[in-house]
Motif scaffolding. Structure first.
Motif, PDB file in Angstrom:
ATOM      1  N   PHE A   1      84.914  17.134  29.563  1.00  0.00           N
ATOM      2  CA  PHE A   1      86.314  16.854  29.249  1.00  0.00           C
ATOM      3  C   PHE A   1      86.525  16.748  27.739  1.00  0.00           C
ATOM      4  N   LEU A   2      85.602  16.093  27.061  1.00  0.00           N
ATOM      5  CA  LEU A   2      85.703  15.996  25.599  1.00  0.00           C
ATOM      6  C   LEU A   2      85.747  17.384  24.974  1.00  0.00           C
ATOM      7  N   LYS A   3      84.868  18.266  25.417  1.00  0.00           N
ATOM      8  CA  LYS A   3      84.850  19.636  24.897  1.00  0.00           C
ATOM      9  C   LYS A   3      86.155  20.360  25.230  1.00  0.00           C
ATOM     10  N   PHE A   4      86.706  20.092  26.415  1.00  0.00           N
ATOM     11  CA  PHE A   4      87.953  20.721  26.854  1.00  0.00           C
ATOM     12  C   PHE A   4      89.107  20.396  25.909  1.00  0.00           C
ATOM     13  N   LEU A   5      89.079  19.222  25.286  1.00  0.00           N
ATOM     14  CA  LEU A   5      90.177  18.808  24.404  1.00  0.00           C
ATOM     15  C   LEU A   5      90.343  19.732  23.200  1.00  0.00           C
ATOM     16  N   TRP A   6      89.279  20.467  22.846  1.00  0.00           N
ATOM     17  CA  TRP A   6      89.368  21.430  21.741  1.00  0.00           C
ATOM     18  C   TRP A   6      89.525  22.867  22.244  1.00  0.00           C
ATOM     19  N   SER A   7      89.748  23.027  23.539  1.00  0.00           N
ATOM     20  CA  SER A   7      89.997  24.359  24.090  1.00  0.00           C
ATOM     21  C   SER A   7      91.401  24.808  23.718  1.00  0.00           C
ATOM     22  N   SER A   8      91.645  26.108  23.777  1.00  0.00           N
ATOM     23  CA  SER A   8      92.979  26.633  23.477  1.00  0.00           C
ATOM     24  C   SER A   8      94.024  26.029  24.409  1.00  0.00           C
ATOM     25  N   LYS A   9      93.654  25.858  25.680  1.00  0.00           N
ATOM     26  CA  LYS A   9      94.597  25.306  26.662  1.00  0.00           C
ATOM     27  C   LYS A   9      95.048  23.908  26.267  1.00  0.00           C
ATOM     28  N   ALA A  10      94.085  23.025  26.003  1.00  0.00           N
ATOM     29  CA  ALA A  10      94.424  21.644  25.671  1.00  0.00           C
ATOM     30  C   ALA A  10      95.133  21.551  24.327  1.00  0.00           C
ATOM     31  N   GLN A  11      94.684  22.342  23.358  1.00  0.00           N
ATOM     32  CA  GLN A  11      95.312  22.298  22.036  1.00  0.00           C
ATOM     33  C   GLN A  11      96.765  22.774  22.099  1.00  0.00           C
ATOM     34  N   LYS A  12      97.044  23.745  22.950  1.00  0.00           N
ATOM     35  CA  LYS A  12      98.432  24.200  23.134  1.00  0.00           C
ATOM     36  C   LYS A  12      99.278  23.098  23.765  1.00  0.00           C
ATOM     37  N   LEU A  13      98.686  22.353  24.685  1.00  0.00           N
ATOM     38  CA  LEU A  13      99.420  21.260  25.323  1.00  0.00           C
ATOM     39  C   LEU A  13      99.679  20.134  24.326  1.00  0.00           C
ATOM     40  N   PHE A  14      98.717  19.878  23.445  1.00  0.00           N
ATOM     41  CA  PHE A  14      98.967  18.920  22.368  1.00  0.00           C
ATOM     42  C   PHE A  14     100.122  19.430  21.495  1.00  0.00           C
ATOM     43  N   GLY A  15     100.071  20.712  21.141  1.00  0.00           N
ATOM     44  CA  GLY A  15     101.121  21.300  20.314  1.00  0.00           C
ATOM     45  C   GLY A  15     102.485  21.235  20.970  1.00  0.00           C
ATOM     46  N   ASP A  16     102.508  21.454  22.277  1.00  0.00           N
ATOM     47  CA  ASP A  16     103.773  21.431  23.009  1.00  0.00           C
ATOM     48  C   ASP A  16     104.385  20.035  23.070  1.00  0.00           C
ATOM     49  N   THR A  17     103.575  19.003  22.841  1.00  0.00           N
ATOM     50  CA  THR A  17     104.093  17.636  22.846  1.00  0.00           C
ATOM     51  C   THR A  17     104.250  17.091  21.421  1.00  0.00           C
ATOM     52  N   GLY A  18     104.235  17.987  20.434  1.00  0.00           N
ATOM     53  CA  GLY A  18     104.586  17.590  19.079  1.00  0.00           C
ATOM     54  C   GLY A  18     103.451  17.383  18.104  1.00  0.00           C
ATOM     55  N   TYR A  19     102.207  17.449  18.582  1.00  0.00           N
ATOM     56  CA  TYR A  19     101.064  17.297  17.688  1.00  0.00           C
ATOM     57  C   TYR A  19     100.747  18.626  17.000  1.00  0.00           C
ATOM     58  N   ARG A  20     100.159  18.554  15.821  1.00  0.00           N
ATOM     59  CA  ARG A  20      99.696  19.752  15.138  1.00  0.00           C
ATOM     60  C   ARG A  20      98.264  20.034  15.588  1.00  0.00           C
ATOM     61  N   PRO A  21      98.026  21.163  16.261  1.00  0.00           N
ATOM     62  CA  PRO A  21      96.670  21.462  16.746  1.00  0.00           C
ATOM     63  C   PRO A  21      95.676  21.565  15.596  1.00  0.00           C
ATOM     64  N   VAL A  22      94.428  21.175  15.861  1.00  0.00           N
ATOM     65  CA  VAL A  22      93.383  21.279  14.832  1.00  0.00           C
ATOM     66  C   VAL A  22      92.615  22.593  14.939  1.00  0.00           C
ATOM     67  N   VAL A  23      92.723  23.274  16.069  1.00  0.00           N
ATOM     68  CA  VAL A  23      92.080  24.581  16.230  1.00  0.00           C
ATOM     69  C   VAL A  23      92.971  25.625  15.561  1.00  0.00           C
ATOM     70  N   LYS A  24      92.448  26.274  14.533  1.00  0.00           N
ATOM     71  CA  LYS A  24      93.253  27.157  13.683  1.00  0.00           C
ATOM     72  C   LYS A  24      93.934  28.279  14.451  1.00  0.00           C
ATOM     73  N   SER A  25      93.231  28.852  15.424  1.00  0.00           N
ATOM     74  CA  SER A  25      93.817  29.963  16.174  1.00  0.00           C
ATOM     75  C   SER A  25      95.045  29.522  16.962  1.00  0.00           C
ATOM     76  N   VAL A  26      95.083  28.248  17.345  1.00  0.00           N
ATOM     77  CA  VAL A  26      96.240  27.710  18.061  1.00  0.00           C
ATOM     78  C   VAL A  26      97.301  27.246  17.071  1.00  0.00           C
ATOM     79  N   ALA A  27      96.875  26.573  16.015  1.00  0.00           N
ATOM     80  CA  ALA A  27      97.812  26.051  15.015  1.00  0.00           C
ATOM     81  C   ALA A  27      98.620  27.170  14.365  1.00  0.00           C
ATOM     82  N   GLY A  28      97.994  28.340  14.226  1.00  0.00           N
ATOM     83  CA  GLY A  28      98.674  29.466  13.581  1.00  0.00           C
ATOM     84  C   GLY A  28      99.528  30.286  14.521  1.00  0.00           C
ATOM     85  N   SER A  29      99.640  29.844  15.771  1.00  0.00           N
ATOM     86  CA  SER A  29     100.416  30.586  16.760  1.00  0.00           C
ATOM     87  C   SER A  29     101.900  30.597  16.414  1.00  0.00           C
TER      88      SER A  29
END
Length: 329
Positions: free
Chosen positions: A256-284
């Protein structure tokens, strides 16, 4: 009669084995997540997404949310936790010192940080008080809502954003500390957490809410008619997550910890207002986060910031910290 019993004994043993096997096959793992107040909505989406994977299908979660400092102290005092998601690094360091989180918790490409944000000003719809700058927060007649820096991690980010912004504008250390006193003279109430501060502001109290950008976005999604102002100078908020030594015993917690840095989880963080830390997602293209003129970090030495260890002692020490003198404790 003896022959009949002997005949049925193997069948009974087989049935018992089938029941035990069925129970073992359906066994679920329950993980305890202890987090600060604001990512509750993000985890409400991320956890079901993880449970939809083959690795997470038999995993359930106990969840606890509250002011970051209070949550860290609760875990230190015995609150069960397999994962901790807190507002700032010192709250994790508290658990490292207690032997609850391993000292190598942040040895990954993201240094243990799972989301970013920035400190912003949330104002009433239409910005009737014309609040745009840090100086505006100290004007007469302006009420500022911010949490208590001795319970809330978000409040500490707010304090360091204010101090650093003054230094970024060429003010001396003494002038920046004096600014903090003026700022908190305009603070009528100190809620325990960032989420409680949002609720206070939503109830109609205050002219401006000093908070995480993601919380400003959350407020609008929940129907609170506000705007948010990104000041010209603000701080980069970095939020950590870590496994406890209890969590390390569960392979599911590691996954689960590893999942938090997956594209799926990072997009969900982004969708709730957080800035993703994974560059490929943050630059979307799906995200359009505003960029301040000056974005500094907690380790911006040029602004008198030398990392959380130094800042924590100087500003938030419970006996002699600057904020004790500013707000009392």
């Amino acid at each position: 009669m003896r022959r009949i019993c002997l005949t049925f004994l193997p069948l009974l043993m087989l049935a018992a084995a089938i029941v035990v096997g069925a129970q073992a096959g359906s066994a679920k793992t329950t993980l305890s997540l202890v987090a600060y107040s604001t990512p509750k909505d993000a985890y409400a989406k991320i956890i079901p997404a993880f449970q939809a994977t083959s690795a997470g299908k038999d995993v359930s979660f106990n969840q606890s949310y509250g002011a970051s400092g209070d949550q860290a102290r609760a875990v230190a005092a015995g609150l069960s936790a397999d994962l901790v998601a807190l507002s700032l690094e010192p709250d994790v360091s508290t658990l490292v010192k207690k032997g609850i989180v391993p000292s190598n918790w942040n040895r990954n490409p993201y240094h243990g940080m799972v989301t970013d944000s920035v400190v912003v000003f949330v104002v009433r719809d239409g910005n009737p008080k014309k609040i745009h700058t840090w100086a505006d927060l100290t004007r007469s007649g302006v009420q500022v809502v911010t949490p208590n820096p001795f319970t809330s991690g978000g409040a500490r980010w707010n304090v360091m954003a204010a101090y650093g912004a003054e230094r970024a504008q060429g003010k001396t250390d003494k002038q920046a500390v004096a600014y903090l006193k003026k700022l908190f003279d305009n603070v009528p109430v100190l809620p325990k957490s960032a989420r409680e501060a949002t609720q206070v502001f939503a109830s109609g109290k205050g002219d401006v809410l000093l908070t995480y950008e993601n919380e400003a976005i959350y407020a609008n999604k929940k129907g609170v008619h506000t705007e948010y102002v990104l000041p010209r100078q603000t701080i980069l908020i970095e939020n950590p997550v870590a496994l406890t030594k209890s969590g390390l015993k569960h392979v599911e917690a590691k996954v689960f910890l590893k999942f938090l840095w997956s594209s799926k989880a990072q997009k969900l963080f982004g969708d709730t207002g957080y800035r993703p830390v994974v560059k490929s997602v943050a630059g979307s293209a799906r995200y359009h986060f505003k960029q301040p003129k000056t974005l500094f970090t907690i380790a911006s030495k040029a602004l008198g910031l030398r990392g959380w260890k130094s800042v924590q002692y100087r500003f938030f020490n419970h006996d002699s910290g600057i904020m004790v003198k500013v707000v009392g404790h």
